[in-house]
Design a protein around this motif. Sequence first.
Motif, short mmCIF file in Angstrom:
data_model
loop_
_atom_site.label_atom_id
_atom_site.label_comp_id
_atom_site.label_asym_id
_atom_site.label_seq_id
_atom_site.Cartn_x
_atom_site.Cartn_y
_atom_site.Cartn_z
N ILE A 29 -42.35 -63.46 68.76
CA ILE A 29 -43.25 -64.14 68.15
C ILE A 29 -44.02 -65.04 69.24
O ILE A 29 -43.39 -65.87 69.94
N TYR A 30 -45.27 -65.03 69.10
CA TYR A 30 -46.19 -65.76 70.19
C TYR A 30 -46.71 -66.81 69.49
O TYR A 30 -47.65 -67.75 70.15
N ARG A 31 -47.11 -66.65 68.25
CA ARG A 31 -47.93 -67.91 67.50
C ARG A 31 -47.53 -67.81 66.00
O ARG A 31 -47.37 -66.87 65.51
N THR A 32 -47.17 -69.07 65.33
CA THR A 32 -47.06 -69.05 63.96
C THR A 32 -48.05 -69.87 63.50
O THR A 32 -48.42 -70.95 63.72
N PHE A 33 -48.72 -69.32 62.15
CA PHE A 33 -49.69 -70.05 61.39
C PHE A 33 -49.06 -70.27 59.99
O PHE A 33 -48.37 -69.38 59.67
N THR A 34 -49.27 -71.63 59.25
CA THR A 34 -48.77 -71.67 57.98
C THR A 34 -50.00 -72.26 57.14
O THR A 34 -50.72 -72.77 57.55
N GLY A 35 -49.91 -72.01 56.10
CA GLY A 35 -50.72 -72.95 55.09
C GLY A 35 -50.51 -72.67 53.59
O GLY A 35 -50.03 -71.69 53.09
N LEU A 36 -50.66 -73.87 52.98
CA LEU A 36 -50.50 -73.67 51.32
C LEU A 36 -51.50 -72.85 50.87
O LEU A 36 -52.86 -73.36 50.93
#
Length: 166
Positions: A29-36
Amino acid sequence: GPASEVVFDPFRPRSDVSIIDTLNNSSGIYRTFTGLEPRLSGTLKLNAFSSLKASYTRNFQYIYLFSNSTATLPTDVWRPSDNNIRPQKSDQWTLGYIRSFKDNTYQFSVDAFYKDVDQTSEVALGAEVLLNELLVSDIQDAEGRAYGAEILMRKAKGKVSGWLSY
């Protein structure tokens, strides 16, 4: 899997001469994005034959399809979001009216929508997409808007049923 991301000087246009660093990652895993992503929908019954409906939706898209329209053959490149390509974010609103006729045999509806895309990316005009090792330097931040309406007439009962939509 393993990945490398280039870091550009934020005060200069993206190009091979404005690279100030390269981030290498050998882990999975090199980048994690989150969003509601809230969704809201409601219907207001006006009488026994008609109603209004409204909805709101927020969506994030974490992978992009970049196409090269300058090539003789269509070529596409899929790219995940990273530190240079932000995830696409969009908000969509809809408003509709529904009316039934002849004991719900016929139904008519009209819906209008507006979609606001305020975080997206696109390839610069004339940029090569296929086999471009520094494609990220040819990707630009962008915004978008979409709006429209749909009209539907439906026959739900009887020997013949179906619908017509535009």
